[in-house]
Design an enzyme around this catalytic site. Sequence first.
Site, PDB file in Angstrom:
ATOM      1  N   PHE A 112       0.810  -1.221   0.000  1.00  0.00           N
ATOM      2  CA  PHE A 112       0.000   0.000   0.000  1.00  0.00           C
ATOM      3  C   PHE A 112       0.841   1.267   0.000  1.00  0.00           C
ATOM      4  CE2 PHE A 112       0.881  -0.023   4.508  1.00  0.00           C
ATOM      5  CZ  PHE A 112       0.664   1.280   4.965  1.00  0.00           C
ATOM      6  N   LYS A 113       2.107   1.151   0.369  1.00  0.00           N
ATOM      7  CA  LYS A 113       2.955   2.336   0.395  1.00  0.00           C
ATOM      8  C   LYS A 113       3.118   2.953  -0.996  1.00  0.00           C
ATOM      9  CE  LYS A 113       3.493   1.535   4.751  1.00  0.00           C
ATOM     10  NZ  LYS A 113       4.724   1.316   5.472  1.00  0.00           N
ATOM     11  N   ASP A 114       2.906   2.155  -2.044  1.00  0.00           N
ATOM     12  CA  ASP A 114       2.988   2.690  -3.408  1.00  0.00           C
ATOM     13  C   ASP A 114       1.951   3.785  -3.654  1.00  0.00           C
ATOM     14  OD1 ASP A 114       5.082   1.067  -4.389  1.00  0.00           O
ATOM     15  OD2 ASP A 114       3.692  -0.575  -4.789  1.00  0.00           O
ATOM     16  N   THR A 147       7.674   0.323   3.403  1.00  0.00           N
ATOM     17  CA  THR A 147       7.990   1.706   3.055  1.00  0.00           C
ATOM     18  C   THR A 147       9.343   1.798   2.357  1.00  0.00           C
ATOM     19  OG1 THR A 147       6.662   2.700   4.812  1.00  0.00           O
ATOM     20  CG2 THR A 147       8.492   3.998   3.992  1.00  0.00           C
TER      21      THR A 147
END
Length: 497
Positions: A112-114, A147
């Site tokens: 999800f950090k993308d 991250t």
Amino acid sequence: MDYISTRNASLRVSAAQAIATGIAPDGGLYCPAALPALSAAELERFMNLDYKSRAAVILGKFLTEFSAEELQDFTQQAYADEKFGGADTAPVVSLKDGKHILELWHGPTCAFKDMALQILPYLLTASLKKIGEQRTACILVATSGDTGKAALEGFSDVPGTKIMVYYPAEGVSPMQKLQMTTQQGKNVQVIAIRGNFDDAQSAVKRIFTDKATIDKLNAEGMMFSSANSINWGRLAPQIAYYVSAYCDMVKSGAVKLGEKVNICVPTGNFGNILAGYIAKQMGLPVHKFICASNSNNVLTDFFRSGGTYDRNRPFYTTTSPSMDILVSSNLERLLFLVSGQDSGMVANLMQQLSETGKYTVPESLSAKITADFWAGCCDDAKAAQTIRALWDGEHYLADTHTAVGVRVYEDYRAETGDKTPTIIASTASPFKFCRAVVEALGGTLENDDVTQLDVLSGMTGLAAPAPLAALAGKQPRFDLTVDKESILGTTDLLSAL
């Protein structure tokens, strides 16, 4: 729109300054001086927009120095179809019992950090230009796994930047480690720290406030910035996907426009769930936030104890390593917002945390917080059971972090009887944590996580994401490991990048 420090509300900077510097000089985190509004009419208009356009509008409410054209250009590039496997950047998959899985892992690093770190390089480089900054931005990142790779991927060979990532040597999965240590790019450096994520995060924060190091970098034409969620430019893009998910649920008929949903997030550093809370403060119809923790349940205890945050406890290395955190940095922003921007109180609490490892918020503040939040936790065994149950019962394959979220949501539903439709953030591809997922499904283990891709594909009939499959056979570029006490000296490596 101005931004103010959580520890000194009289300190005001522009959005570009907040993004460029990452953290306030007093160690506080930047927050908007006031939160913008999101009307029902705007939500209705969003129905006809794609994710890229929705994100540009939401960002425009916070980044008023940026033109609508700039932000639209940034989102078009950051969330390009070829990067996210198609136009559906963050799809919502509806399952049984009110579960609506918001898949945030279709980007280039499968996490999800993308969603934030693909656009942050555009925001950061534009911010540097807007404030007339000529120095090279040296981005320091502490990571519990996801991250680090997402930041490396986003900033690799971006002009005017250098990036150095620190990760706990024994605290990430083999797949996460391989993703980071094989990263290409002339401006990147990856360093393992002997210790856990909190050690890495605390060490990086010390660098940001160490005057001698700052002065030395400045003399060499460099400055520090951050790609962790302490940087507002990391957090703001995350607000967009909760708004977008709600719109998609309305379009699908899962809820009616104006009807409330719950949001459940497996979280460690509290940034992902805080983005949802900010969306609610803007006007998104949300009933309850469900904060899901693994065995490192410091947040669960905070919400359930009446507001005592105590990191003085055992640290567990789990199958959901991105949540293996005992110092949840973004909780500071929540305290600031809920207290009516009482920066003096926040500064005092953060000082207590630094000196004693714990603090207790005033009773009135705790009551306000628990009105919005419910919390629970899930250990590795229960997460594995949930992975198996989801696959057997609904043919849905979840990673370990998503399983924590689903299990805690099920506990919430059982305890409260609340059947409000719930958005559950799915934070990583199950193929990113193959060993744990294969084991949960009863499969036979091989030697390393890369080879588990074929095993998991064979068991489920699902194809592994191409970015992960491409790691097979790659050799690490980076193998430096240091003690946490030696981290200040590692900044000397920035000069060679």
